[in-house]
Design a protein around this motif. Structure first.
Motif, PDB file in Angstrom:
ATOM      1  N   HIS A 300       0.820  -1.212   0.000  1.00  0.00           N
ATOM      2  CA  HIS A 300       0.000   0.000   0.000  1.00  0.00           C
ATOM      3  C   HIS A 300       0.852   1.260   0.000  1.00  0.00           C
ATOM      4  N   GLU A 307       3.757   6.215   8.522  1.00  0.00           N
ATOM      5  CA  GLU A 307       3.300   5.089   9.346  1.00  0.00           C
ATOM      6  C   GLU A 307       4.420   4.632  10.269  1.00  0.00           C
ATOM      7  N   HIS A 336       4.818   0.592   0.554  1.00  0.00           N
ATOM      8  CA  HIS A 336       5.492  -0.459   1.315  1.00  0.00           C
ATOM      9  C   HIS A 336       4.553  -1.655   1.369  1.00  0.00           C
TER      10      HIS A 336
END
Ligand SMILES: [Fe+2]
Length: 385
Positions: A300, A307, A336
């Motif tokens: 994604h 994140e 990633h």
């Protein structure tokens, strides 16, 4: 915390005379947020809570930025953060922006010689190792492994540890920390589809009142400085309080995971929300049960959020080379996903024991000098085949 709570003795009517048994009046204080629009509590003090005797030297504790504009995925070895005796000195800010400072701490000693408050930020302490008691002027909260402690800004506290082996992930949030709005009804009650409910919260208890005069050192974090003030009365002199603005605890082990036939997106793990980041809890759970399900997440692109994943315990299904206390940073701007091998390896697996805390920020994070010291430096290449 949208639950009404009260401890100790309070007058029947707010803002009215509340007499001490031996004469005189208790001093009322409104402890509120967002002007007079947010959650608030009313507390009743033996002494005037405003008696400052001295203002000492202030210490600059603002994070030292090493990488202001980051594009690299990074992995930090969190347990390499060295333990220190003092609770505040042990804190190492790692990933920061104007909304939140995320860091790690390994304090050895309890806070007994001073009192502390963060004037700017709500604090979230996630207890990875250790147990003890959070002591505040609104009551005490026992904590243990897996607890989140949410401490609203301005809350005066001390922290008592049972042993010297303590590991804490913390976030200082310059926006109030709430439970996700979509899990609450119009009145604030947690709804049936929420992965936790009011019974799961650890509310303050055991209100202790100290009627003492003297010199009480208060360390106040404000605008990147640690100010030192001397108060003339004991800060924990409350005989009673009620309201909605107070610290509370929540155990990650009480988070009930939401699962599905196919892979569920990260928001199902959401535990807290703010105006600038979310906190999610990845807990042991059954995997997806569609006959052709792939339990590992899809790749994604978090195009507009950074994140941060903090690995607590268990195997983390989509990562290789990850251990307890590690932090991964997947910055906005690049995709990633699962590491080579983990995507196929997840097929047919029935469940996971992984335990992790995720902090997703809506604005990019800067990498501090402290963070670079525990950065493995090669994580961004870990997806190469
Ligand atoms: Fe992700």
């Amino acid at each position: 915390m949208p639950i009404y709570h009260k401890l100790g003795k309070i007058p029947q009517k707010r803002h009215t005379q509340f007499e001490k048994p031996d004469g005189g009046l208790y001093y009322e204080q409104l402890f509120g947020t967002i002007g007079f629009d947010g959650m608030s509590s009313l507390s009743y003090h033996v002494h005037r809570p405003t008696q400052v005797k001295e203002i000492g030297e202030a210490l600059d504790v603002s994070p030292k930025i090493a990488v202001e504009k980051n594009i690299a995925s990074r992995k930090f070895i969190g347990f390499d953060v060295a333990p220190k005796d003092d609770f505040l000195e042990s804190r190492e800010p790692l990933l920061v922006n104007n909304d939140v400072h995320v860091g790690l701490a390994a304090p050895r000693k309890s806070v007994t010689e001073y009192f502390y408050k963060n004037a700017d930020a709500d604090e979230m302490l996630f207890i990875h190792k250790g147990s003890g008691t959070l002591k505040t002027f609104l009551g005490n909260i026992p904590f243990e492994y897996g607890d989140y402690l949410i401490i609203p800004r301005g809350m005066i506290y001390q922290i008592e540890f049972d042993t010297e082996d303590n590991r804490i992930l913390y976030a200082e949030s310059f926006h109030p920390i709430y439970t996700p709005k979509r899990y609450r009804n119009w009145f604030g009650q947690l709804l049936e589809h929420s992965p936790f409910c009011e019974r799961d919260y650890k509310l303050p208890q055991d209100l202790q009142t100290f009627d003492e005069k003297g010199e009480f050192l208060m360390k106040i974090k404000k605008q990147g400085m640690l100010h030192q003030l001397v108060y003339a009365t004991h800060p924990f002199d409350v005989v009673g309080w009620d309201g909605y603005n107070y610290p509370y605890g929540f155990s990650i082990h009480n988070f009930e995971p939401i699962t599905g036939r196919v892979h569920q997106p990260p928001p199902v793990h959401q535990t807290f929300e703010t105006g600038a980041f979310v906190v999610c809890s990845f807990c042991p759970r059954l995997y997806d049960y569609h006959p052709k399900a792939i339990p590992a997440p899809y790749n994604h692109s978090n195009i507009d959020s950074d994140e941060v994943l903090y690995y607590v315990d268990g195997d983390f299904m989509s990562r290789t080379g990850i251990g307890p206390g590690y932090i991964s940073l997947h910055p906005a701007g690049i995709p990633h996903g699962p590491h080579p091998g983990t995507y196929k390896a997840s097929i047919g697996k029935k469940g996971t024991e992984e335990l992790a805390v995720m902090i997703d920020t809506f604005k990019p994070l800067q990498v501090t000098e402290n963070a670079l010291k525990i950065d493995d430096g090669k994580y961004y290449k870990s997806w190469l085949e």
